[in-house]
Write a protein that holds these residues in place. Structure first.
Motif, short mmCIF file in Angstrom:
data_model
loop_
_atom_site.label_atom_id
_atom_site.label_comp_id
_atom_site.label_asym_id
_atom_site.label_seq_id
_atom_site.Cartn_x
_atom_site.Cartn_y
_atom_site.Cartn_z
N ILE A 377 0.87 -1.19 0.00
CA ILE A 377 0.00 0.00 0.00
C ILE A 377 0.90 1.23 0.00
CG2 ILE A 377 -1.79 1.26 1.25
CD1 ILE A 377 -2.55 -1.42 2.58
N LEU A 378 0.80 2.04 -1.05
CA LEU A 378 1.61 3.24 -1.19
C LEU A 378 0.77 4.48 -0.91
CD1 LEU A 378 3.33 1.10 -2.69
CD2 LEU A 378 3.99 2.89 -4.30
N SER A 379 1.33 5.46 -0.25
CA SER A 379 0.62 6.72 -0.01
C SER A 379 0.52 7.49 -1.32
CB SER A 379 1.37 7.56 1.03
OG SER A 379 2.67 7.89 0.56
N ASP A 380 -0.41 8.44 -1.37
CA ASP A 380 -0.63 9.21 -2.59
C ASP A 380 0.60 10.00 -3.02
OD1 ASP A 380 -3.20 8.24 -2.67
OD2 ASP A 380 -4.09 9.99 -1.66
N ASP A 381 1.39 10.47 -2.03
CA ASP A 381 2.58 11.25 -2.38
C ASP A 381 3.80 10.38 -2.66
OD1 ASP A 381 3.16 10.33 0.13
OD2 ASP A 381 3.49 12.30 1.03
N GLY A 382 3.63 9.04 -2.54
CA GLY A 382 4.74 8.13 -2.86
C GLY A 382 5.84 8.15 -1.84
N LYS A 383 5.53 8.57 -0.60
CA LYS A 383 6.56 8.67 0.44
C LYS A 383 6.43 7.58 1.51
CE LYS A 383 8.40 12.45 -1.24
NZ LYS A 383 9.76 12.47 -1.80
N GLN A 384 5.34 6.79 1.51
CA GLN A 384 5.15 5.76 2.53
C GLN A 384 4.72 4.45 1.87
OE1 GLN A 384 2.75 6.83 5.95
NE2 GLN A 384 3.16 9.02 5.69
N VAL A 385 5.14 3.33 2.49
CA VAL A 385 4.73 2.04 1.99
C VAL A 385 4.58 1.07 3.17
CG1 VAL A 385 7.14 1.35 1.57
CG2 VAL A 385 5.28 0.13 0.41
N SER A 386 3.50 0.31 3.13
CA SER A 386 3.26 -0.72 4.13
C SER A 386 2.66 -1.93 3.43
CB SER A 386 2.31 -0.21 5.23
OG SER A 386 1.07 0.19 4.66
N GLY A 388 -0.24 -4.72 3.10
CA GLY A 388 -1.63 -5.00 3.44
C GLY A 388 -1.88 -6.49 3.51
N TYR A 389 -3.16 -6.85 3.68
CA TYR A 389 -3.54 -8.26 3.79
C TYR A 389 -4.12 -8.80 2.48
CZ TYR A 389 -3.10 -7.31 8.77
OH TYR A 389 -2.62 -6.95 9.99
N VAL A 390 -4.58 -7.88 1.62
CA VAL A 390 -5.25 -8.30 0.39
C VAL A 390 -4.34 -7.98 -0.79
CG1 VAL A 390 -7.27 -7.99 -1.09
CG2 VAL A 390 -7.51 -7.85 1.41
N GLU A 391 -4.23 -8.94 -1.68
CA GLU A 391 -3.40 -8.73 -2.88
C GLU A 391 -4.26 -8.11 -3.97
OE1 GLU A 391 -0.97 -11.60 -5.92
OE2 GLU A 391 -0.62 -11.85 -3.76
N LYS A 392 -3.92 -6.89 -4.37
CA LYS A 392 -4.71 -6.16 -5.37
C LYS A 392 -4.50 -6.78 -6.75
CE LYS A 392 -2.71 -2.27 -4.27
NZ LYS A 392 -1.94 -2.67 -3.08
N LYS A 393 -5.51 -6.62 -7.60
CA LYS A 393 -5.40 -7.09 -8.98
C LYS A 393 -4.77 -5.96 -9.81
CE LYS A 393 -9.30 -10.30 -8.85
NZ LYS A 393 -10.59 -10.69 -9.46
N LEU A 394 -3.54 -6.13 -10.18
CA LEU A 394 -2.78 -5.11 -10.92
C LEU A 394 -2.20 -5.71 -12.18
CD1 LEU A 394 -0.84 -3.53 -7.92
CD2 LEU A 394 -2.87 -2.59 -9.05
N PRO A 395 -1.91 -4.87 -13.18
CA PRO A 395 -1.28 -5.39 -14.41
C PRO A 395 0.06 -6.05 -14.08
CG PRO A 395 -2.05 -3.13 -14.73
CD PRO A 395 -2.20 -3.42 -13.27
#
Length: 544
Positions: A377-386, A388-395
């Motif tokens: 999970i990335l913050s909108d400003d691209g300065k934080q990352v953690s 999560g529990y759910v794997e998002k469907k991404l390209p």
């Protein structure tokens, strides 16, 4: 006669043999006029005697006499021409050093405008006029003024060098091609000139390119000197700061050492003063009792002495001073402790200076969502990352890490130095560092320098390590809450710092970087919420 002379042209006063104004003009039987010396020399080598102009033949050498009329007219014309030269010479430029002078001018030499390859002479504006007006002279070849016109003649055949032998690479005359250069490749000077001019143009272009490269190299060196000066100024400032702090620490430690020793001495003096005062009090009381005893012993009153002696026999109450003494205080270890404290202060100061030195290369770093594992999970400003529990469907693009919980920054670096800071407070697992551009992003990934990763991390809550072959365990005095990452691309150095302690954690040295480097982040799995705190890219600050 003066009026008539004004109607005459220059051509009428030129000898067709020497092509100059008549000198002692004579008329021969056919009516043509020549300089006396010119026609005499001409007939001395040409027999039968022939007129150079009309070709009439005289089988007997004609007797010649000076034509006084033409002589007078030529003299007037010569005088008029000389006056024109004198008046125009003031308007024309006098020849300066490095310029070609006129060969005809007498006295002050004017600047030549052209050189004649037939006459082998250079002429100023005035003396060039006959070549522009006289029919015979118009056929002469004029060039821009040059010196040493004799050098343009063939020394062997006394002919103009107007050809070029490509075989022997030399200038030749017409006779040379027939006598000395038969079968050689010979071309007109102009043709070879044009070819050489093209070659010189290419040579000049190459030279200009070399000059430009060297100018760029000079600019590069000047920039290096400027950067060196800035680094030197910065190091001097840091050095002054360190030594000023050291001086202050030394002075402070010295003052504290002196105060400690003096305080111990004061306590000793105070204790001694108390004992001395108490002793003096007892002495005073004993002296008083001694006086009473002496006085009583001198009494002659039998009754009084016997009645008073019991009270005087008992000594006044006093202290047993047998075991009482003043021992000088021990100063052992006082100086050593002060020096050790000073060394610690200096060491801390040096750490801060080193961290400040690398902080000057701070860069703005933001996370690249196209490379992030689907669980991140990335913050909108691209300065934080953690994580999560759910794997998002991404390209599933080639840049995205999967299945490893990794992400890299958008920014890349292929030269110079850069530095960034990441907050790791509250985390039980994390990995930070840099990774090269061409790395394996799919499947099993090994974080080692030989695989393109230069990182450190935390695992099992308190085990810090640097992935390598084998892995390197790091012994830290405290848990860092903010980690600084510094890279010197050319030096092959990757260093990690504990920001709050201003302490170096670990360095990879002797690295060989050949690809772009990207800041690398792994917040690791959340661990049921125990490791849910994000990795945060922090603004670089010099506050410790």
């Amino acid at each position: 006669m003066s009026a008539a002379s004004c109607q005459l042209t220059e051509d009428q006063f030129l000898c067709s043999i020497c092509l100059d104004v008549f000198t002692d003009p004579v008329t021969i039987p056919c009516g043509h006029n020549f300089c006396k010396t010119c026609i005499t020399q001409h007939w001395s080598v040409n027999v039968p005697y022939k007129c150079p102009n009309c070709k009439d033949i005289f089988y007997t050498k004609p007797k010649v006499q000076v034509n006084t009329f033409i002589s007078e007219m030529a003299a007037q014309f010569r005088q008029s021409a000389q006056q024109k030269v004198s008046s125009s010479s003031s308007e024309q430029q006098v020849s300066k050093p490095g310029e070609v002078p006129c060969d005809v001018c007498t006295g002050t030499k004017l600047k030549a405008l052209k050189s004649c390859l037939v006459c082998l002479a250079s002429d100023c504006e005035t003396h060039l006029e006959p070549h522009l007006t006289a029919k015979q002279l118009k056929r002469h070849q004029l060039i821009d003024p040059v010196e040493n016109l004799e050098g343009r003649m063939c020394t062997k055949h006394d002919k103009l060098l107007e050809l070029f032998c490509k075989t022997d690479q030399m200038c030749v005359c017409m006779l040379c091609t027939v006598l000395d250069h038969q079968g050689h490749s010979v071309v007109p000077l102009k043709e070879e000139y044009e070819g050489k001019k093209v070659e010189l143009g290419k040579t000049d272009a190459e030279i200009q390119q070399m000059i430009q490269k060297r100018r760029l190299k000079i600019q590069e060196m000047k920039r290096s000197v400027e950067l060196s000066k800035k680094d030197a100024d910065r190091e001097i400032a840091a050095g002054v700061q360190v030594f000023s702090a050291l001086k202050e620490s030394v002075e402070r430690s010295q003052a504290e050492l002196i105060d400690t020793i003096k305080e111990k001495q004061r306590e000793t003096e105070k204790q001694a003063e108390g004992f001395i005062k108490e002793l003096q009090q007892e002495i005073s009381e004993l002296e008083e009792r001694s006086s009473e005893v002496e006085q009583l012993s001198q009494s002659e009153d039998h009754l009084h002495l016997l009645q008073s002696s019991p009270s005087l026999n008992a000594a006044p109450p006093t202290k047993d001073w047998t075991g009482v003494s003043i021992r000088p205080p021990s100063y052992e270890g006082t100086v050593v402790r002060a020096v050790n404290q000073l060394e610690e202060t200096l060491s801390n100061q040096m750490k801060k200076v080193e961290l400040k030195r690398v902080q000057q290369y701070a860069v703005d770093v933001t996370l690249d969502p196209d490379t992030a594992h689907p669980k991140l999970i990335l913050s909108d400003d691209g300065k934080q990352v953690s994580c999560g529990y759910v794997e998002k469907k991404l390209p599933d693009n080639p840049e995205r890490f999967d299945p490893c919980i990794y992400v890299i920054a958008k920014q890349s670096f292929s030269s110079g130095r850069f530095y960034y800071e990441v907050q790791v407070k509250g985390k039980t697992h994390w990995t930070l560092g840099v990774a090269r551009e061409l790395i394996n992003r799919k499947g099993v990934i090994t974080q080692r320098p030989q695989d393109g990763y230069w990182t450190i991390g935390l695992r099992n809550k308190n085990e810090y390590y640097a992935p390598a072959d084998p892995s390197i365990r790091l012994s830290l005095k405290r848990r860092p809450e903010k980690v600084g990452v510094f890279v010197d691309y050319e030096e092959g150095l990757v260093s990690f710092y504990d920001f709050d302690a201003a302490a170096l954690i670990y360095s990879f040295t002797g690295c060989c970087f050949t690809q772009k480097l990207y800041p690398f982040f792994s917040p690791c799995v959340s661990g049921g919420g125990k490791n849910s705190a994000p990795l945060m890219i922090s603004p670089v600050s010099e506050t410790f």
